[in-house]
Design a protein around this motif. Sequence first.
Motif, mmCIF file in Angstrom:
data_model
loop_
_atom_site.group_PDB
_atom_site.id
_atom_site.type_symbol
_atom_site.label_atom_id
_atom_site.label_comp_id
_atom_site.label_asym_id
_atom_site.label_seq_id
_atom_site.Cartn_x
_atom_site.Cartn_y
_atom_site.Cartn_z
ATOM 1 N N SER A 143 2.252 -8.743 5.734
ATOM 2 C CA SER A 143 1.357 -8.369 4.634
ATOM 3 C C SER A 143 1.290 -6.859 4.566
ATOM 4 O O SER A 143 1.461 -6.170 5.579
ATOM 5 C CB SER A 143 -0.039 -8.950 4.839
ATOM 6 N N ILE A 144 1.053 -6.348 3.371
ATOM 7 C CA ILE A 144 0.950 -4.907 3.197
ATOM 8 C C ILE A 144 -0.248 -4.575 2.320
ATOM 9 O O ILE A 144 -0.521 -5.275 1.331
ATOM 10 C CB ILE A 144 2.246 -4.306 2.599
ATOM 11 N N ASN A 145 -0.967 -3.550 2.705
ATOM 12 C CA ASN A 145 -2.107 -3.051 1.942
ATOM 13 C C ASN A 145 -1.832 -1.581 1.641
ATOM 14 O O ASN A 145 -1.652 -0.782 2.563
ATOM 15 C CB ASN A 145 -3.396 -3.202 2.764
ATOM 16 N N VAL A 146 -1.774 -1.237 0.360
ATOM 17 C CA VAL A 146 -1.593 0.149 -0.069
ATOM 18 C C VAL A 146 -2.861 0.577 -0.786
ATOM 19 O O VAL A 146 -3.245 -0.016 -1.802
ATOM 20 C CB VAL A 146 -0.380 0.304 -1.011
ATOM 21 N N THR A 147 -3.520 1.591 -0.267
ATOM 22 C CA THR A 147 -4.785 2.059 -0.824
ATOM 23 C C THR A 147 -4.662 3.521 -1.245
ATOM 24 O O THR A 147 -4.129 4.337 -0.489
ATOM 25 C CB THR A 147 -5.921 1.914 0.205
ATOM 26 N N LEU A 148 -5.168 3.826 -2.438
ATOM 27 C CA LEU A 148 -5.316 5.213 -2.866
ATOM 28 C C LEU A 148 -6.785 5.565 -2.719
ATOM 29 O O LEU A 148 -7.629 5.066 -3.465
ATOM 30 C CB LEU A 148 -4.860 5.385 -4.317
ATOM 31 N N GLY A 149 -7.101 6.395 -1.722
ATOM 32 C CA GLY A 149 -8.485 6.741 -1.448
ATOM 33 C C GLY A 149 -8.942 7.971 -2.217
ATOM 34 O O GLY A 149 -8.132 8.808 -2.602
ATOM 35 N N LEU A 177 -8.450 2.519 -4.857
ATOM 36 C CA LEU A 177 -7.613 1.478 -5.444
ATOM 37 C C LEU A 177 -6.876 0.781 -4.315
ATOM 38 O O LEU A 177 -6.190 1.427 -3.521
ATOM 39 C CB LEU A 177 -6.619 2.088 -6.434
ATOM 40 N N VAL A 178 -7.032 -0.528 -4.251
ATOM 41 C CA VAL A 178 -6.463 -1.308 -3.149
ATOM 42 C C VAL A 178 -5.504 -2.344 -3.717
ATOM 43 O O VAL A 178 -5.884 -3.149 -4.575
ATOM 44 C CB VAL A 178 -7.564 -2.008 -2.334
#
Length: 228
Positions: A143-149, A177-178
Motif C-alpha cells: 500500500s502507498i500513501n502520498v500526502t501533500l502537507g 491532501l492524502v
Amino acid sequence: MQEGLAEKIKAIGHWRVNIRPLQPIDPPLPMNECHERVAKASVSLRGWDYPHIQRNTEHGGAANVGTYAENWCDWSHHVEFWRMYRSGQFLHYRALWEDLSDEGKNRPAGPALSVLGAVYTVTEVAEFLSRLYNGGLYKDGASINVTLGKSADRQLWISEFDRMPFYDEKRTNAEELVIERSFHAAELEGQAAAVSLSILLELFDHFGWNPDPSLLQRDQERLYKRQW
C-alpha cells in the motif's frame, strides 16, 4: 537525525510518502539491508535521486535507530529524511522546494505547487515502489500513501518557461491532501507510470484542474528519457 529537522519540514509545504507491505515481512530485514534496498531502488532521472542517499556528512548523514535505518539531508532547498523499517515499511518526508526558494517565472503570490515538479516527484515515487518490488521486497503487494502537507491556500503553478500559465487560479483550501492506493503483486509489475498517473490525476483534481492524461504522460516520458 539532526535535531529539529522533522519539525522544520512539517512546518512548511512537504511531501510525505509511506509504503507498507500488504503482508508482514518475516524475518525482519537486517539493518544493513534496509540501507541497501533503498540505495538499490533509488531513482536518479533528473540530477537529484529519489529518495536521496546522503553520503556527505557535512549536510546530512545516515544512522541505525532500533527498528529502522534512516538517512537525511539539509542543504539549500533539499531538505528531507527517510526511514526504512525492518518491517519493510518505508517513510519519507521532503520539504517542497517551492517553499524554500523564490525562483521561477510567472510565480503566483503565496504558497505554490509546481505542476512539473509534482509530476516528476510522484512519478519517481511510483518508480521507486516498483523497483523495491522488483528487488523482492513486496512479494505480496504493498500500500502507498502520498500526502501533500501544508496545502491550504496553495496554488498550482506552471513553472516551465515554454508553457502558458493558467488563465484562472487552481487552488486548494485543504490543509493536507492524502491519496492512498493498495496493489497486489501483479499490479506492481511494470506499472509505475500508470500508478503515478492515477495519483497525479487525483492530486490535481483537488486543485480544480483535470488535464487530459496524455498531457501528464508526455511529461513522464520526458522524465524517463531525461529530456527535462
